[in-house]
Design a protein around this motif. Structure first.
Motif, PDB file in Angstrom:
ATOM      1  N   ARG A   1       0.817  -1.209   0.000  1.00 38.39           N
ATOM      2  CA  ARG A   1       0.000   0.000   0.000  1.00 38.39           C
ATOM      3  C   ARG A   1       0.857   1.268   0.000  1.00 38.39           C
ATOM      4  NH1 ARG A   1      -0.909  -2.696   4.785  1.00 38.39           N
ATOM      5  NH2 ARG A   1       0.093  -1.812   6.640  1.00 38.39           N
TER       6      ARG A   1
ATOM      7  N   THR B   1       1.013   3.019  -3.539  1.00 39.97           N
ATOM      8  CA  THR B   1      -0.206   3.488  -4.207  1.00 39.97           C
ATOM      9  C   THR B   1      -0.232   5.008  -4.369  1.00 39.97           C
ATOM     10  OG1 THR B   1      -1.375   3.609  -2.076  1.00 39.97           O
ATOM     11  CG2 THR B   1      -1.523   1.532  -3.310  1.00 39.97           C
ATOM     12  N   ASP B   2       0.771   5.693  -3.844  1.00 44.09           N
ATOM     13  CA  ASP B   2       0.813   7.152  -3.908  1.00 44.09           C
ATOM     14  C   ASP B   2       1.878   7.603  -4.905  1.00 44.09           C
ATOM     15  OD1 ASP B   2       0.097   9.858  -2.395  1.00 44.09           O
ATOM     16  OD2 ASP B   2       2.273   9.792  -2.634  1.00 44.09           O
ATOM     17  N   ARG B   3       1.505   8.502  -5.821  1.00 39.59           N
ATOM     18  CA  ARG B   3       2.429   8.942  -6.870  1.00 39.59           C
ATOM     19  C   ARG B   3       3.603   9.731  -6.286  1.00 39.59           C
ATOM     20  NH1 ARG B   3       0.403  12.588 -11.890  1.00 39.59           N
ATOM     21  NH2 ARG B   3       0.564  14.235 -10.316  1.00 39.59           N
ATOM     22  N   HIS B   4       3.335  10.520  -5.255  1.00 48.00           N
ATOM     23  CA  HIS B   4       4.411  11.268  -4.621  1.00 48.00           C
ATOM     24  C   HIS B   4       5.516  10.339  -4.112  1.00 48.00           C
ATOM     25  CE1 HIS B   4       2.301  15.273  -4.024  1.00 48.00           C
ATOM     26  NE2 HIS B   4       3.549  15.619  -4.253  1.00 48.00           N
ATOM     27  N   ARG B   5       5.102   9.337  -3.350  1.00 47.12           N
ATOM     28  CA  ARG B   5       6.091   8.441  -2.754  1.00 47.12           C
ATOM     29  C   ARG B   5       6.802   7.614  -3.821  1.00 47.12           C
ATOM     30  NH1 ARG B   5       1.988   7.759   1.115  1.00 47.12           N
ATOM     31  NH2 ARG B   5       1.420   5.730   0.252  1.00 47.12           N
ATOM     32  N   ASN B   6       6.067   7.123  -4.806  1.00 42.39           N
ATOM     33  CA  ASN B   6       6.716   6.369  -5.880  1.00 42.39           C
ATOM     34  C   ASN B   6       7.766   7.217  -6.581  1.00 42.39           C
ATOM     35  OD1 ASN B   6       5.230   4.048  -5.421  1.00 42.39           O
ATOM     36  ND2 ASN B   6       3.624   4.599  -6.886  1.00 42.39           N
TER      37      ASN B   6
ATOM     38  N   GLY C   1       2.195  11.482   3.359  1.00 40.90           N
ATOM     39  CA  GLY C   1       0.939  10.791   3.132  1.00 40.90           C
ATOM     40  C   GLY C   1       0.856   9.394   3.692  1.00 40.90           C
TER      41      GLY C   1
ATOM     42  N   SER D   1      -0.846  19.642  -3.690  1.00 37.09           N
ATOM     43  CA  SER D   1      -1.105  18.747  -2.570  1.00 37.09           C
ATOM     44  C   SER D   1      -2.547  18.276  -2.607  1.00 37.09           C
ATOM     45  CB  SER D   1      -0.837  19.460  -1.234  1.00 37.09           C
ATOM     46  OG  SER D   1       0.514  19.860  -1.160  1.00 37.09           O
ATOM     47  N   ARG D   2      -2.763  17.072  -2.146  1.00 39.74           N
ATOM     48  CA  ARG D   2      -4.117  16.535  -2.094  1.00 39.74           C
ATOM     49  C   ARG D   2      -4.933  17.246  -1.024  1.00 39.74           C
ATOM     50  NH1 ARG D   2      -2.758  10.449  -0.958  1.00 39.74           N
ATOM     51  NH2 ARG D   2      -1.305  11.560   0.381  1.00 39.74           N
TER      52      ARG D   2
ATOM     53  N   PRO E   1      -5.418  16.166   3.651  1.00 37.84           N
ATOM     54  CA  PRO E   1      -4.425  15.111   3.870  1.00 37.84           C
ATOM     55  C   PRO E   1      -4.643  14.429   5.209  1.00 37.84           C
ATOM     56  CG  PRO E   1      -3.454  17.254   4.298  1.00 37.84           C
ATOM     57  CD  PRO E   1      -4.832  17.504   3.748  1.00 37.84           C
TER      58      PRO E   1
END
Length: 468
Positions: free
Chosen positions: A237, A240-245, A363, A439-440, A443
């Motif tokens: 999981r 699943t976040d584009r920032h972290r990837n 996130g 930013s989303r 958060p």
């Protein structure tokens, strides 16, 4: 201990190559054996501290790391040296997370813990710069082996101090995800072997194909295992976040380029320019000093300009410095061909690491804070190993046949640093495509915890890259 050893190895590489007769590609394993095992077992090492007790694992890792250092120093053959470096990686994979976990457990959250983590980071930064010089002095005046022998008395003193001053932490119930750790370590190791083997035997060689196939199968098995493991070391999981990837990919590319910078520049200074190991260690000081100063200021810069602009600027400056350095020749001026590019690289490093770490944690849910920090550092180590393998292969292919040893070395270094520049350019593109976005809304509350966690992860970063 960890940062000093990592720094010492770079200034000692030419002497090690002469002692054991390593080929240019074989020399890569002196570093990659360490970083591969370190990165692959880092998450498992952190988990062990939680389950068995952090002081217990800290003391065990001190014994293991000190013993491995003794074996490195006493190595009579090349395979012995590489095996002992891998054993050091096991010790470091337990020692690094255990030491920081004990530090955070010993100080309450807030100003006291922040001061402790800042001191930890400062020691790591000083150790990085000092290690290059100390390694050069020892390799020049005594032997490259002496730097590793230093760990034995230091380790003994720390064992005594740990028993006296450090209290054991509470343990938790849980399971070790040994399958995941082995798949990650051996899978990436097989890919690195395949890349290096392709440079010597060709891409169509059976050993090259077998290594790539094994690596792909093991990494696929890693994904399947993490999807069904009750307590995975790398929860899917998190991806699943584009920032972290984006942060994970940028980190792997950035560290791959930087490990190549240290690995090849140290060889250039000694093998082509005739620097002694001591002079080579001093030659890195323009970068080390600037890096340390900028790293102290980066928090203010992030507060004023934002995390992503600071990260992009850091990667861009590192790219400019690396591309400039890649143009170096056998008869260049140290000031214009090496020192000034190093200043840019040092500024870039100082700017890039903290926001890169924050992006890798942003996130993440509170329950995944430790795992997210571990994945950041795993990407750090495995990116270094994979990047060095790629740049070694690039340099080997570029070396002209029939040229003198000096000319061939210069061509290898230039090609490898050019490859590092390409990695940095790709990292800069990923910053813009995956990280630099609005930013989303709304958060999760855990995002507010990203900065303290980032400081902890940034401190751990220091044990892997000299001149942090």
């Amino acid at each position: 201990m960890v940062i000093l050893d990592n720094s010492i190895i770079f200034t000692g590489l030419p002497s090690i190559q002469t002692t054991f007769g390593f080929s240019p590609t074989g020399l890569t394993w002196v570093q990659d054996a360490y970083t591969l095992v370190f990165g692959g077992l880092l998450l498992l090492g952190a988990r062990a501290g939680d389950l068995v007790g952090r002081r217990r694992m800290f003391t065990l890792s001190l014994v293991l790391f000190s013993l491995a250092s003794l074996l490195v120093g006493a190595a009579p053959t090349d395979w012995w040296l590489v095996t002992a470096r891998a054993l050091q990686g096991i010790g470091a994979a337990i020692l690094a997370p255990s030491s920081l976990a004990l530090l955070t457990a010993s100080f309450p959250a807030g100003a006291a813990r922040n001061r402790a983590v800042a001191a930890y980071s400062a020691v790591a930064g000083i150790g990085a710069s000092l290690g290059l010089v100390v390694g050069g002095v020892l390799a020049d005046w005594v032997s490259w082996r002496a730097g590793f022998y230093l760990n034995v008395p230091i380790g003994i003193a720390m064992l005594v101090a740990a028993r006296r001053y450090i209290a054991e932490t509470e343990t938790r119930r849980g399971r070790f995800d040994l399958v995941g750790a082995v798949c990650a370590t051996v899978g990436v190791g097989a890919l690195v072997f395949g890349i290096i083997e392709a440079a010597e035997a060709g891409w169509t060689a059976p050993t090259t194909g077998a290594a790539f196939l094994l690596g792909i199968l093991l990494l696929a098995a890693l994904g399947a295992n993490e999807a069904r493991a009750e307590q995975p070391i790398m929860p899917l999981r998190l991806f699943t976040d584009r920032h972290r990837n984006g942060a994970y990919l940028v980190r792997m590319l950035y560290l791959g380029a930087m490990i190549g910078f240290f690995f090849f520049t140290a060889q250039l200074l000694q093998g082509a320019w005739g620097f002694t190991p001591f002079q080579a260690g001093l030659a890195f000081l323009p970068m080390s000093g600037v890096n340390f100063v900028v790293a102290l200021l980066v928090t203010r810069l992030v507060a004023r300009f934002g995390s992503t602009p600071v990260l992009a600027t850091g990667v861009a400056l590192t790219l400019v410095g690396m591309a400039w350095l890649s143009r170096v020749g056998a008869d260049g001026s140290y000031l214009t061909a090496v020192a000034l590019p190093m200043v840019l690289i040092g500024i870039g490093q100082g700017l890039a690491f903290a926001p890169m770490t924050t992006a890798g944690l942003a996130g993440a849910e509170q329950r995944d804070a430790g795992a997210a920090s571990g994945v950041v550092n795993t990407a750090h180590q495995l990116g270094s190993a994979l990047g060095l393998g790629i740049l070694t292969a690039v340099g080997t292919v570029a070396g002209p046949s029939g040229a003198s040893a000096t000319d061939a070395l210069v061509e290898r270094v230039s090609a490898a640093l050019t490859g590092g520049s390409v990695m940095l350019a790709a990292a800069l593109v990923l910053v813009g495509v995956l990280i630099a976005r609005p930013s989303r809304p709304n958060p999760p509350a855990s995002v507010a915890d990203a900065e303290p966690e980032a400081r902890s992860a940034a401190a751990r970063d220091a044990v892997t890259v000299p001149a942090r």
